[in-house]
Motif scaffolding. Structure first.
Motif, PDB file in Angstrom:
ATOM      1  N   PHE A 254       0.735  -1.056   0.260  1.00 21.48           N
ATOM      2  CA  PHE A 254      -0.063   0.000   0.043  1.00 21.48           C
ATOM      3  C   PHE A 254       0.723   1.345   0.156  1.00 21.48           C
ATOM      4  O   PHE A 254       2.012   1.098   0.352  1.00 21.48           O
ATOM      5  CB  PHE A 254      -1.160   0.012   1.275  1.00 21.48           C
ATOM      6  N   VAL A 255       0.249   2.460  -0.141  1.00 19.38           N
ATOM      7  CA  VAL A 255       0.883   3.719  -0.098  1.00 19.38           C
ATOM      8  C   VAL A 255      -0.152   4.833   0.286  1.00 19.38           C
ATOM      9  O   VAL A 255      -1.350   4.691   0.148  1.00 19.38           O
ATOM     10  CB  VAL A 255       1.355   4.278  -1.657  1.00 19.38           C
ATOM     11  N   ILE A 256       0.255   5.775   1.398  1.00 18.20           N
ATOM     12  CA  ILE A 256      -0.317   6.680   1.884  1.00 18.20           C
ATOM     13  C   ILE A 256      -0.079   7.844   1.294  1.00 18.20           C
ATOM     14  O   ILE A 256       1.073   8.324   1.383  1.00 18.20           O
ATOM     15  CB  ILE A 256      -0.049   6.519   3.416  1.00 18.20           C
ATOM     16  N   LEU A 257      -1.131   8.422   0.580  1.00 17.35           N
ATOM     17  CA  LEU A 257      -0.906   9.771  -0.145  1.00 17.35           C
ATOM     18  C   LEU A 257      -1.494  10.872   0.922  1.00 17.35           C
ATOM     19  O   LEU A 257      -2.843  11.115   1.181  1.00 17.35           O
ATOM     20  CB  LEU A 257      -1.557   9.946  -1.340  1.00 17.35           C
ATOM     21  N   ASP A 258      -0.638  11.640   1.301  1.00 13.75           N
ATOM     22  CA  ASP A 258      -1.013  12.896   2.300  1.00 13.75           C
ATOM     23  C   ASP A 258      -0.815  14.062   1.830  1.00 13.75           C
ATOM     24  O   ASP A 258       0.221  14.511   1.262  1.00 13.75           O
ATOM     25  CB  ASP A 258      -0.337  12.615   3.601  1.00 13.75           C
ATOM     26  N   ALA A 259      -1.839  15.067   2.046  1.00 10.07           N
ATOM     27  CA  ALA A 259      -1.816  16.221   1.436  1.00 10.07           C
ATOM     28  C   ALA A 259      -1.080  17.259   2.188  1.00 10.07           C
ATOM     29  O   ALA A 259      -0.538  18.331   1.839  1.00 10.07           O
ATOM     30  CB  ALA A 259      -3.355  17.084   1.189  1.00 10.07           C
ATOM     31  N   GLN A 260      -0.704  16.985   3.469  1.00 14.48           N
ATOM     32  CA  GLN A 260      -0.161  17.773   4.562  1.00 14.48           C
ATOM     33  C   GLN A 260       1.409  17.790   4.119  1.00 14.48           C
ATOM     34  O   GLN A 260       1.912  16.744   3.959  1.00 14.48           O
ATOM     35  CB  GLN A 260      -0.363  17.565   5.678  1.00 14.48           C
ATOM     36  N   ALA A 261       2.165  18.723   4.278  1.00 14.37           N
ATOM     37  CA  ALA A 261       3.646  18.737   4.290  1.00 14.37           C
ATOM     38  C   ALA A 261       4.439  18.116   5.407  1.00 14.37           C
ATOM     39  O   ALA A 261       5.353  17.705   5.462  1.00 14.37           O
ATOM     40  CB  ALA A 261       4.156  20.210   4.312  1.00 14.37           C
ATOM     41  N   GLU A 262       3.532  17.930   6.680  1.00 19.63           N
ATOM     42  CA  GLU A 262       4.197  17.107   7.701  1.00 19.63           C
ATOM     43  C   GLU A 262       3.214  16.289   8.393  1.00 19.63           C
ATOM     44  O   GLU A 262       1.966  16.380   8.147  1.00 19.63           O
ATOM     45  CB  GLU A 262       4.549  18.138   8.942  1.00 19.63           C
ATOM     46  N   PRO A 263       3.712  15.381   9.238  1.00 11.77           N
ATOM     47  CA  PRO A 263       2.916  14.288   9.754  1.00 11.77           C
ATOM     48  C   PRO A 263       1.966  14.920  10.719  1.00 11.77           C
ATOM     49  O   PRO A 263       2.263  16.151  11.351  1.00 11.77           O
ATOM     50  CB  PRO A 263       3.726  13.434  10.460  1.00 11.77           C
ATOM     51  N   GLY A 264       1.003  14.268  11.207  1.00 12.31           N
ATOM     52  CA  GLY A 264       0.057  14.758  12.135  1.00 12.31           C
ATOM     53  C   GLY A 264      -1.332  15.009  12.058  1.00 12.31           C
ATOM     54  O   GLY A 264      -2.374  15.487  12.610  1.00 12.31           O
ATOM     55  N   GLY A 265      -1.866  15.117  10.681  1.00 12.41           N
ATOM     56  CA  GLY A 265      -3.083  15.348  10.200  1.00 12.41           C
ATOM     57  C   GLY A 265      -3.650  17.016  10.726  1.00 12.41           C
ATOM     58  O   GLY A 265      -2.903  17.598  10.617  1.00 12.41           O
ATOM     59  N   ALA A 266      -4.987  16.621  10.954  1.00 15.67           N
ATOM     60  CA  ALA A 266      -5.636  17.812  11.227  1.00 15.67           C
ATOM     61  C   ALA A 266      -5.085  18.183  12.499  1.00 15.67           C
ATOM     62  O   ALA A 266      -5.231  19.783  12.977  1.00 15.67           O
ATOM     63  CB  ALA A 266      -6.967  17.659  11.246  1.00 15.67           C
ATOM     64  N   TRP A 267      -4.471  17.664  13.412  1.00 18.76           N
ATOM     65  CA  TRP A 267      -4.033  17.865  15.071  1.00 18.76           C
ATOM     66  C   TRP A 267      -3.092  19.188  14.918  1.00 18.76           C
ATOM     67  O   TRP A 267      -2.960  20.117  15.674  1.00 18.76           O
ATOM     68  CB  TRP A 267      -3.784  16.643  15.712  1.00 18.76           C
ATOM     69  N   GLN A 268      -2.438  19.231  13.823  1.00 22.22           N
ATOM     70  CA  GLN A 268      -1.269  20.189  13.702  1.00 22.22           C
ATOM     71  C   GLN A 268      -1.846  21.625  13.474  1.00 22.22           C
ATOM     72  O   GLN A 268      -1.234  22.490  13.313  1.00 22.22           O
ATOM     73  CB  GLN A 268      -0.264  19.687  12.857  1.00 22.22           C
ATOM     74  N   HIS A 269      -3.042  21.601  13.201  1.00 18.13           N
ATOM     75  CA  HIS A 269      -3.948  23.102  12.817  1.00 18.13           C
ATOM     76  C   HIS A 269      -4.676  23.340  13.730  1.00 18.13           C
ATOM     77  O   HIS A 269      -5.583  24.324  13.563  1.00 18.13           O
ATOM     78  CB  HIS A 269      -4.715  22.795  11.314  1.00 18.13           C
ATOM     79  N   ALA A 270      -4.827  22.616  14.831  1.00 12.92           N
ATOM     80  CA  ALA A 270      -5.868  22.925  16.073  1.00 12.92           C
ATOM     81  C   ALA A 270      -5.322  24.201  16.635  1.00 12.92           C
ATOM     82  O   ALA A 270      -4.480  24.460  16.737  1.00 12.92           O
ATOM     83  CB  ALA A 270      -6.203  21.689  16.894  1.00 12.92           C
ATOM     84  N   TRP A 271      -6.692  24.546  17.405  1.00 12.53           N
ATOM     85  CA  TRP A 271      -6.311  25.703  18.380  1.00 12.53           C
ATOM     86  C   TRP A 271      -5.397  25.550  19.426  1.00 12.53           C
ATOM     87  O   TRP A 271      -5.229  24.256  19.875  1.00 12.53           O
ATOM     88  CB  TRP A 271      -7.571  26.493  18.596  1.00 12.53           C
TER      89      TRP A 271
END
Length: 354
Positions: free
Chosen positions: A32-49
């Motif tokens: 498998f391959v994981i294609l991630d639109a974010q530049a860094e790991p962490g998903g949406a959590w890196q954008h939280a308040w």
């Protein structure tokens, strides 16, 4: 990477759901391959308040195979700790993540699904969509929204109370994000918290682990044809995490009913009462980020993709993971996504074995 590549499974999204899927696919020996639109790991959590914390202690907030470590001085880990955990999780299992890669569309292509991206295309026997909801904030069609001259932002754009010190702020939304952001702002702004119905706080001793158990029990009851227990909604809408509890108990977290319209300098209620505002923060939820699946033409009349578990009814090579109870009990949570990720991986393994 450019050109056309092949793999057994493409996972779209490298946040918690994509990583949980990768864990179970790896255990089954699938490519498998994981294609991630974010530049860094962490998903949406890196954008939280900045003040966002989990609803559960670290011990009850883990992805499969790797417990989340404790965070010093915190019972409920903060978003930064979650990002560090997801980053370490991805590295520990050496998942084949490619980023930043933006998926533009998933297409039927004979016996394959073709995944088009901004860096080439992939052909796969199966696709797991794990894009979540953070990237598609919902704003209600409230009259006068375009007339308001103050600042308007959604949950996804809020960071901390510093930029609002001394201002008149209206926070809209009676869920967890609305309560947490209202609590964040209560001490140094002129706060008006507005909710569609009176806020309903869960008992103070309820956290994410208990919510997961309740959601799972409801799904089991429905699957067995028993009476609907009501699930988490039967307990309340807001988890009383410590900052929310403290602000509520201090009498600073009192909700007003929803206003009927905005005007240039504030909001207006049905009885004509007005409140001036410098900013309105819309904590009004999200919708699944599924535009990349549009070429498959799977959405029904209300935009919903029919699923059995995580599998799309009309395209059995596609699984949707991490969008909430729709794709598994509490599957939008760290602790809840493991089970539906395992089930999806097993179904895909069975499909590929044919």
């Amino acid at each position: 990477m450019t050109g056309d590549q092949h793999t057994q499974v493409v996972i779209v999204g490298g946040g918690q759901s994509g990583l949980a899927a990768g864990y179970h696919l790896r255990r089954l020996g699938l490519d498998f391959v994981i294609l991630d639109a974010q530049a860094e790991p962490g998903g949406a959590w890196q954008h939280a308040w900045d003040s966002l914390h989990l609803f559960s202690p670290a011990a009850y907030s883990s992805l499969p195979g790797r417990p989340m470590p404790l965070q010093a001085g915190e019972t409920y880990p903060d978003a930064g700790h979650v990002v560090a955990y997801l980053t370490e999780y991805e590295r520990r299992y050496e998942f084949p993540v490619q980023r930043p890669v933006r998926v533009s569309g998933v297409h039927q292509d004979g016996r394959f699904l073709r995944v088009e991206t901004d860096s080439g295309s992939w052909h796969a026997r199966a696709v797991i969509s794990a894009t979540g909801t953070w990237w598609r904030p919902f704003l209600p069609a409230v009259p006068g929204r375009a007339d308001f001259r103050g600042q308007q932002l959604h949950t996804v754009e809020y960071r901390n109370p510093r930029n609002f010190a001394g201002q008149r702020v209206v926070v809209v939304g009676g869920g967890n994000s609305g309560a947490q952001i209202a609590a964040d702002l209560a001490y140094n702004t002129e706060l008006t918290w507005v909710t569609q119905r009176p806020p309903s706080f869960l008992p103070d001793d309820i956290d994410g682990r208990a919510l997961f158990n309740v959601a799972t029990a409801r799904r089991r009851a429905l699957d067995e044809g028993r009476t609907d227990t009501g699930g988490v909604a039967s307990l309340g809408d807001i988890v009383a995490v410590p900052p929310v509890r403290e602000t509520r108990d201090a009498g600073l977290l009192k909700a007003s009913p929803m206003f009927v319209r905005l005007e240039r300098d504030g909001v207006v209620w049905a009885d004509g009462t007005r409140a001036q505002a410098d900013a309105v923060i819309w904590c009004t939820g999200f919708r699944p980020a599924l535009s990349h699946l549009a070429p498959l033409q799977l959405r029904g009349r209300r935009g919903h993709i029919a699923t059995v578990g995580t599998r799309a009814v009309d395209e059995p090579r596609l699984h949707l993971l991490g969008y909430g109870d729709w794709t598994g009990p509490a599957s939008a949570t760290l602790i809840g996504v493991g089970r539906p990720a395992r089930d999806a991986a097993r179904e895909i393994a069975a499909l590929l074995a044919v």
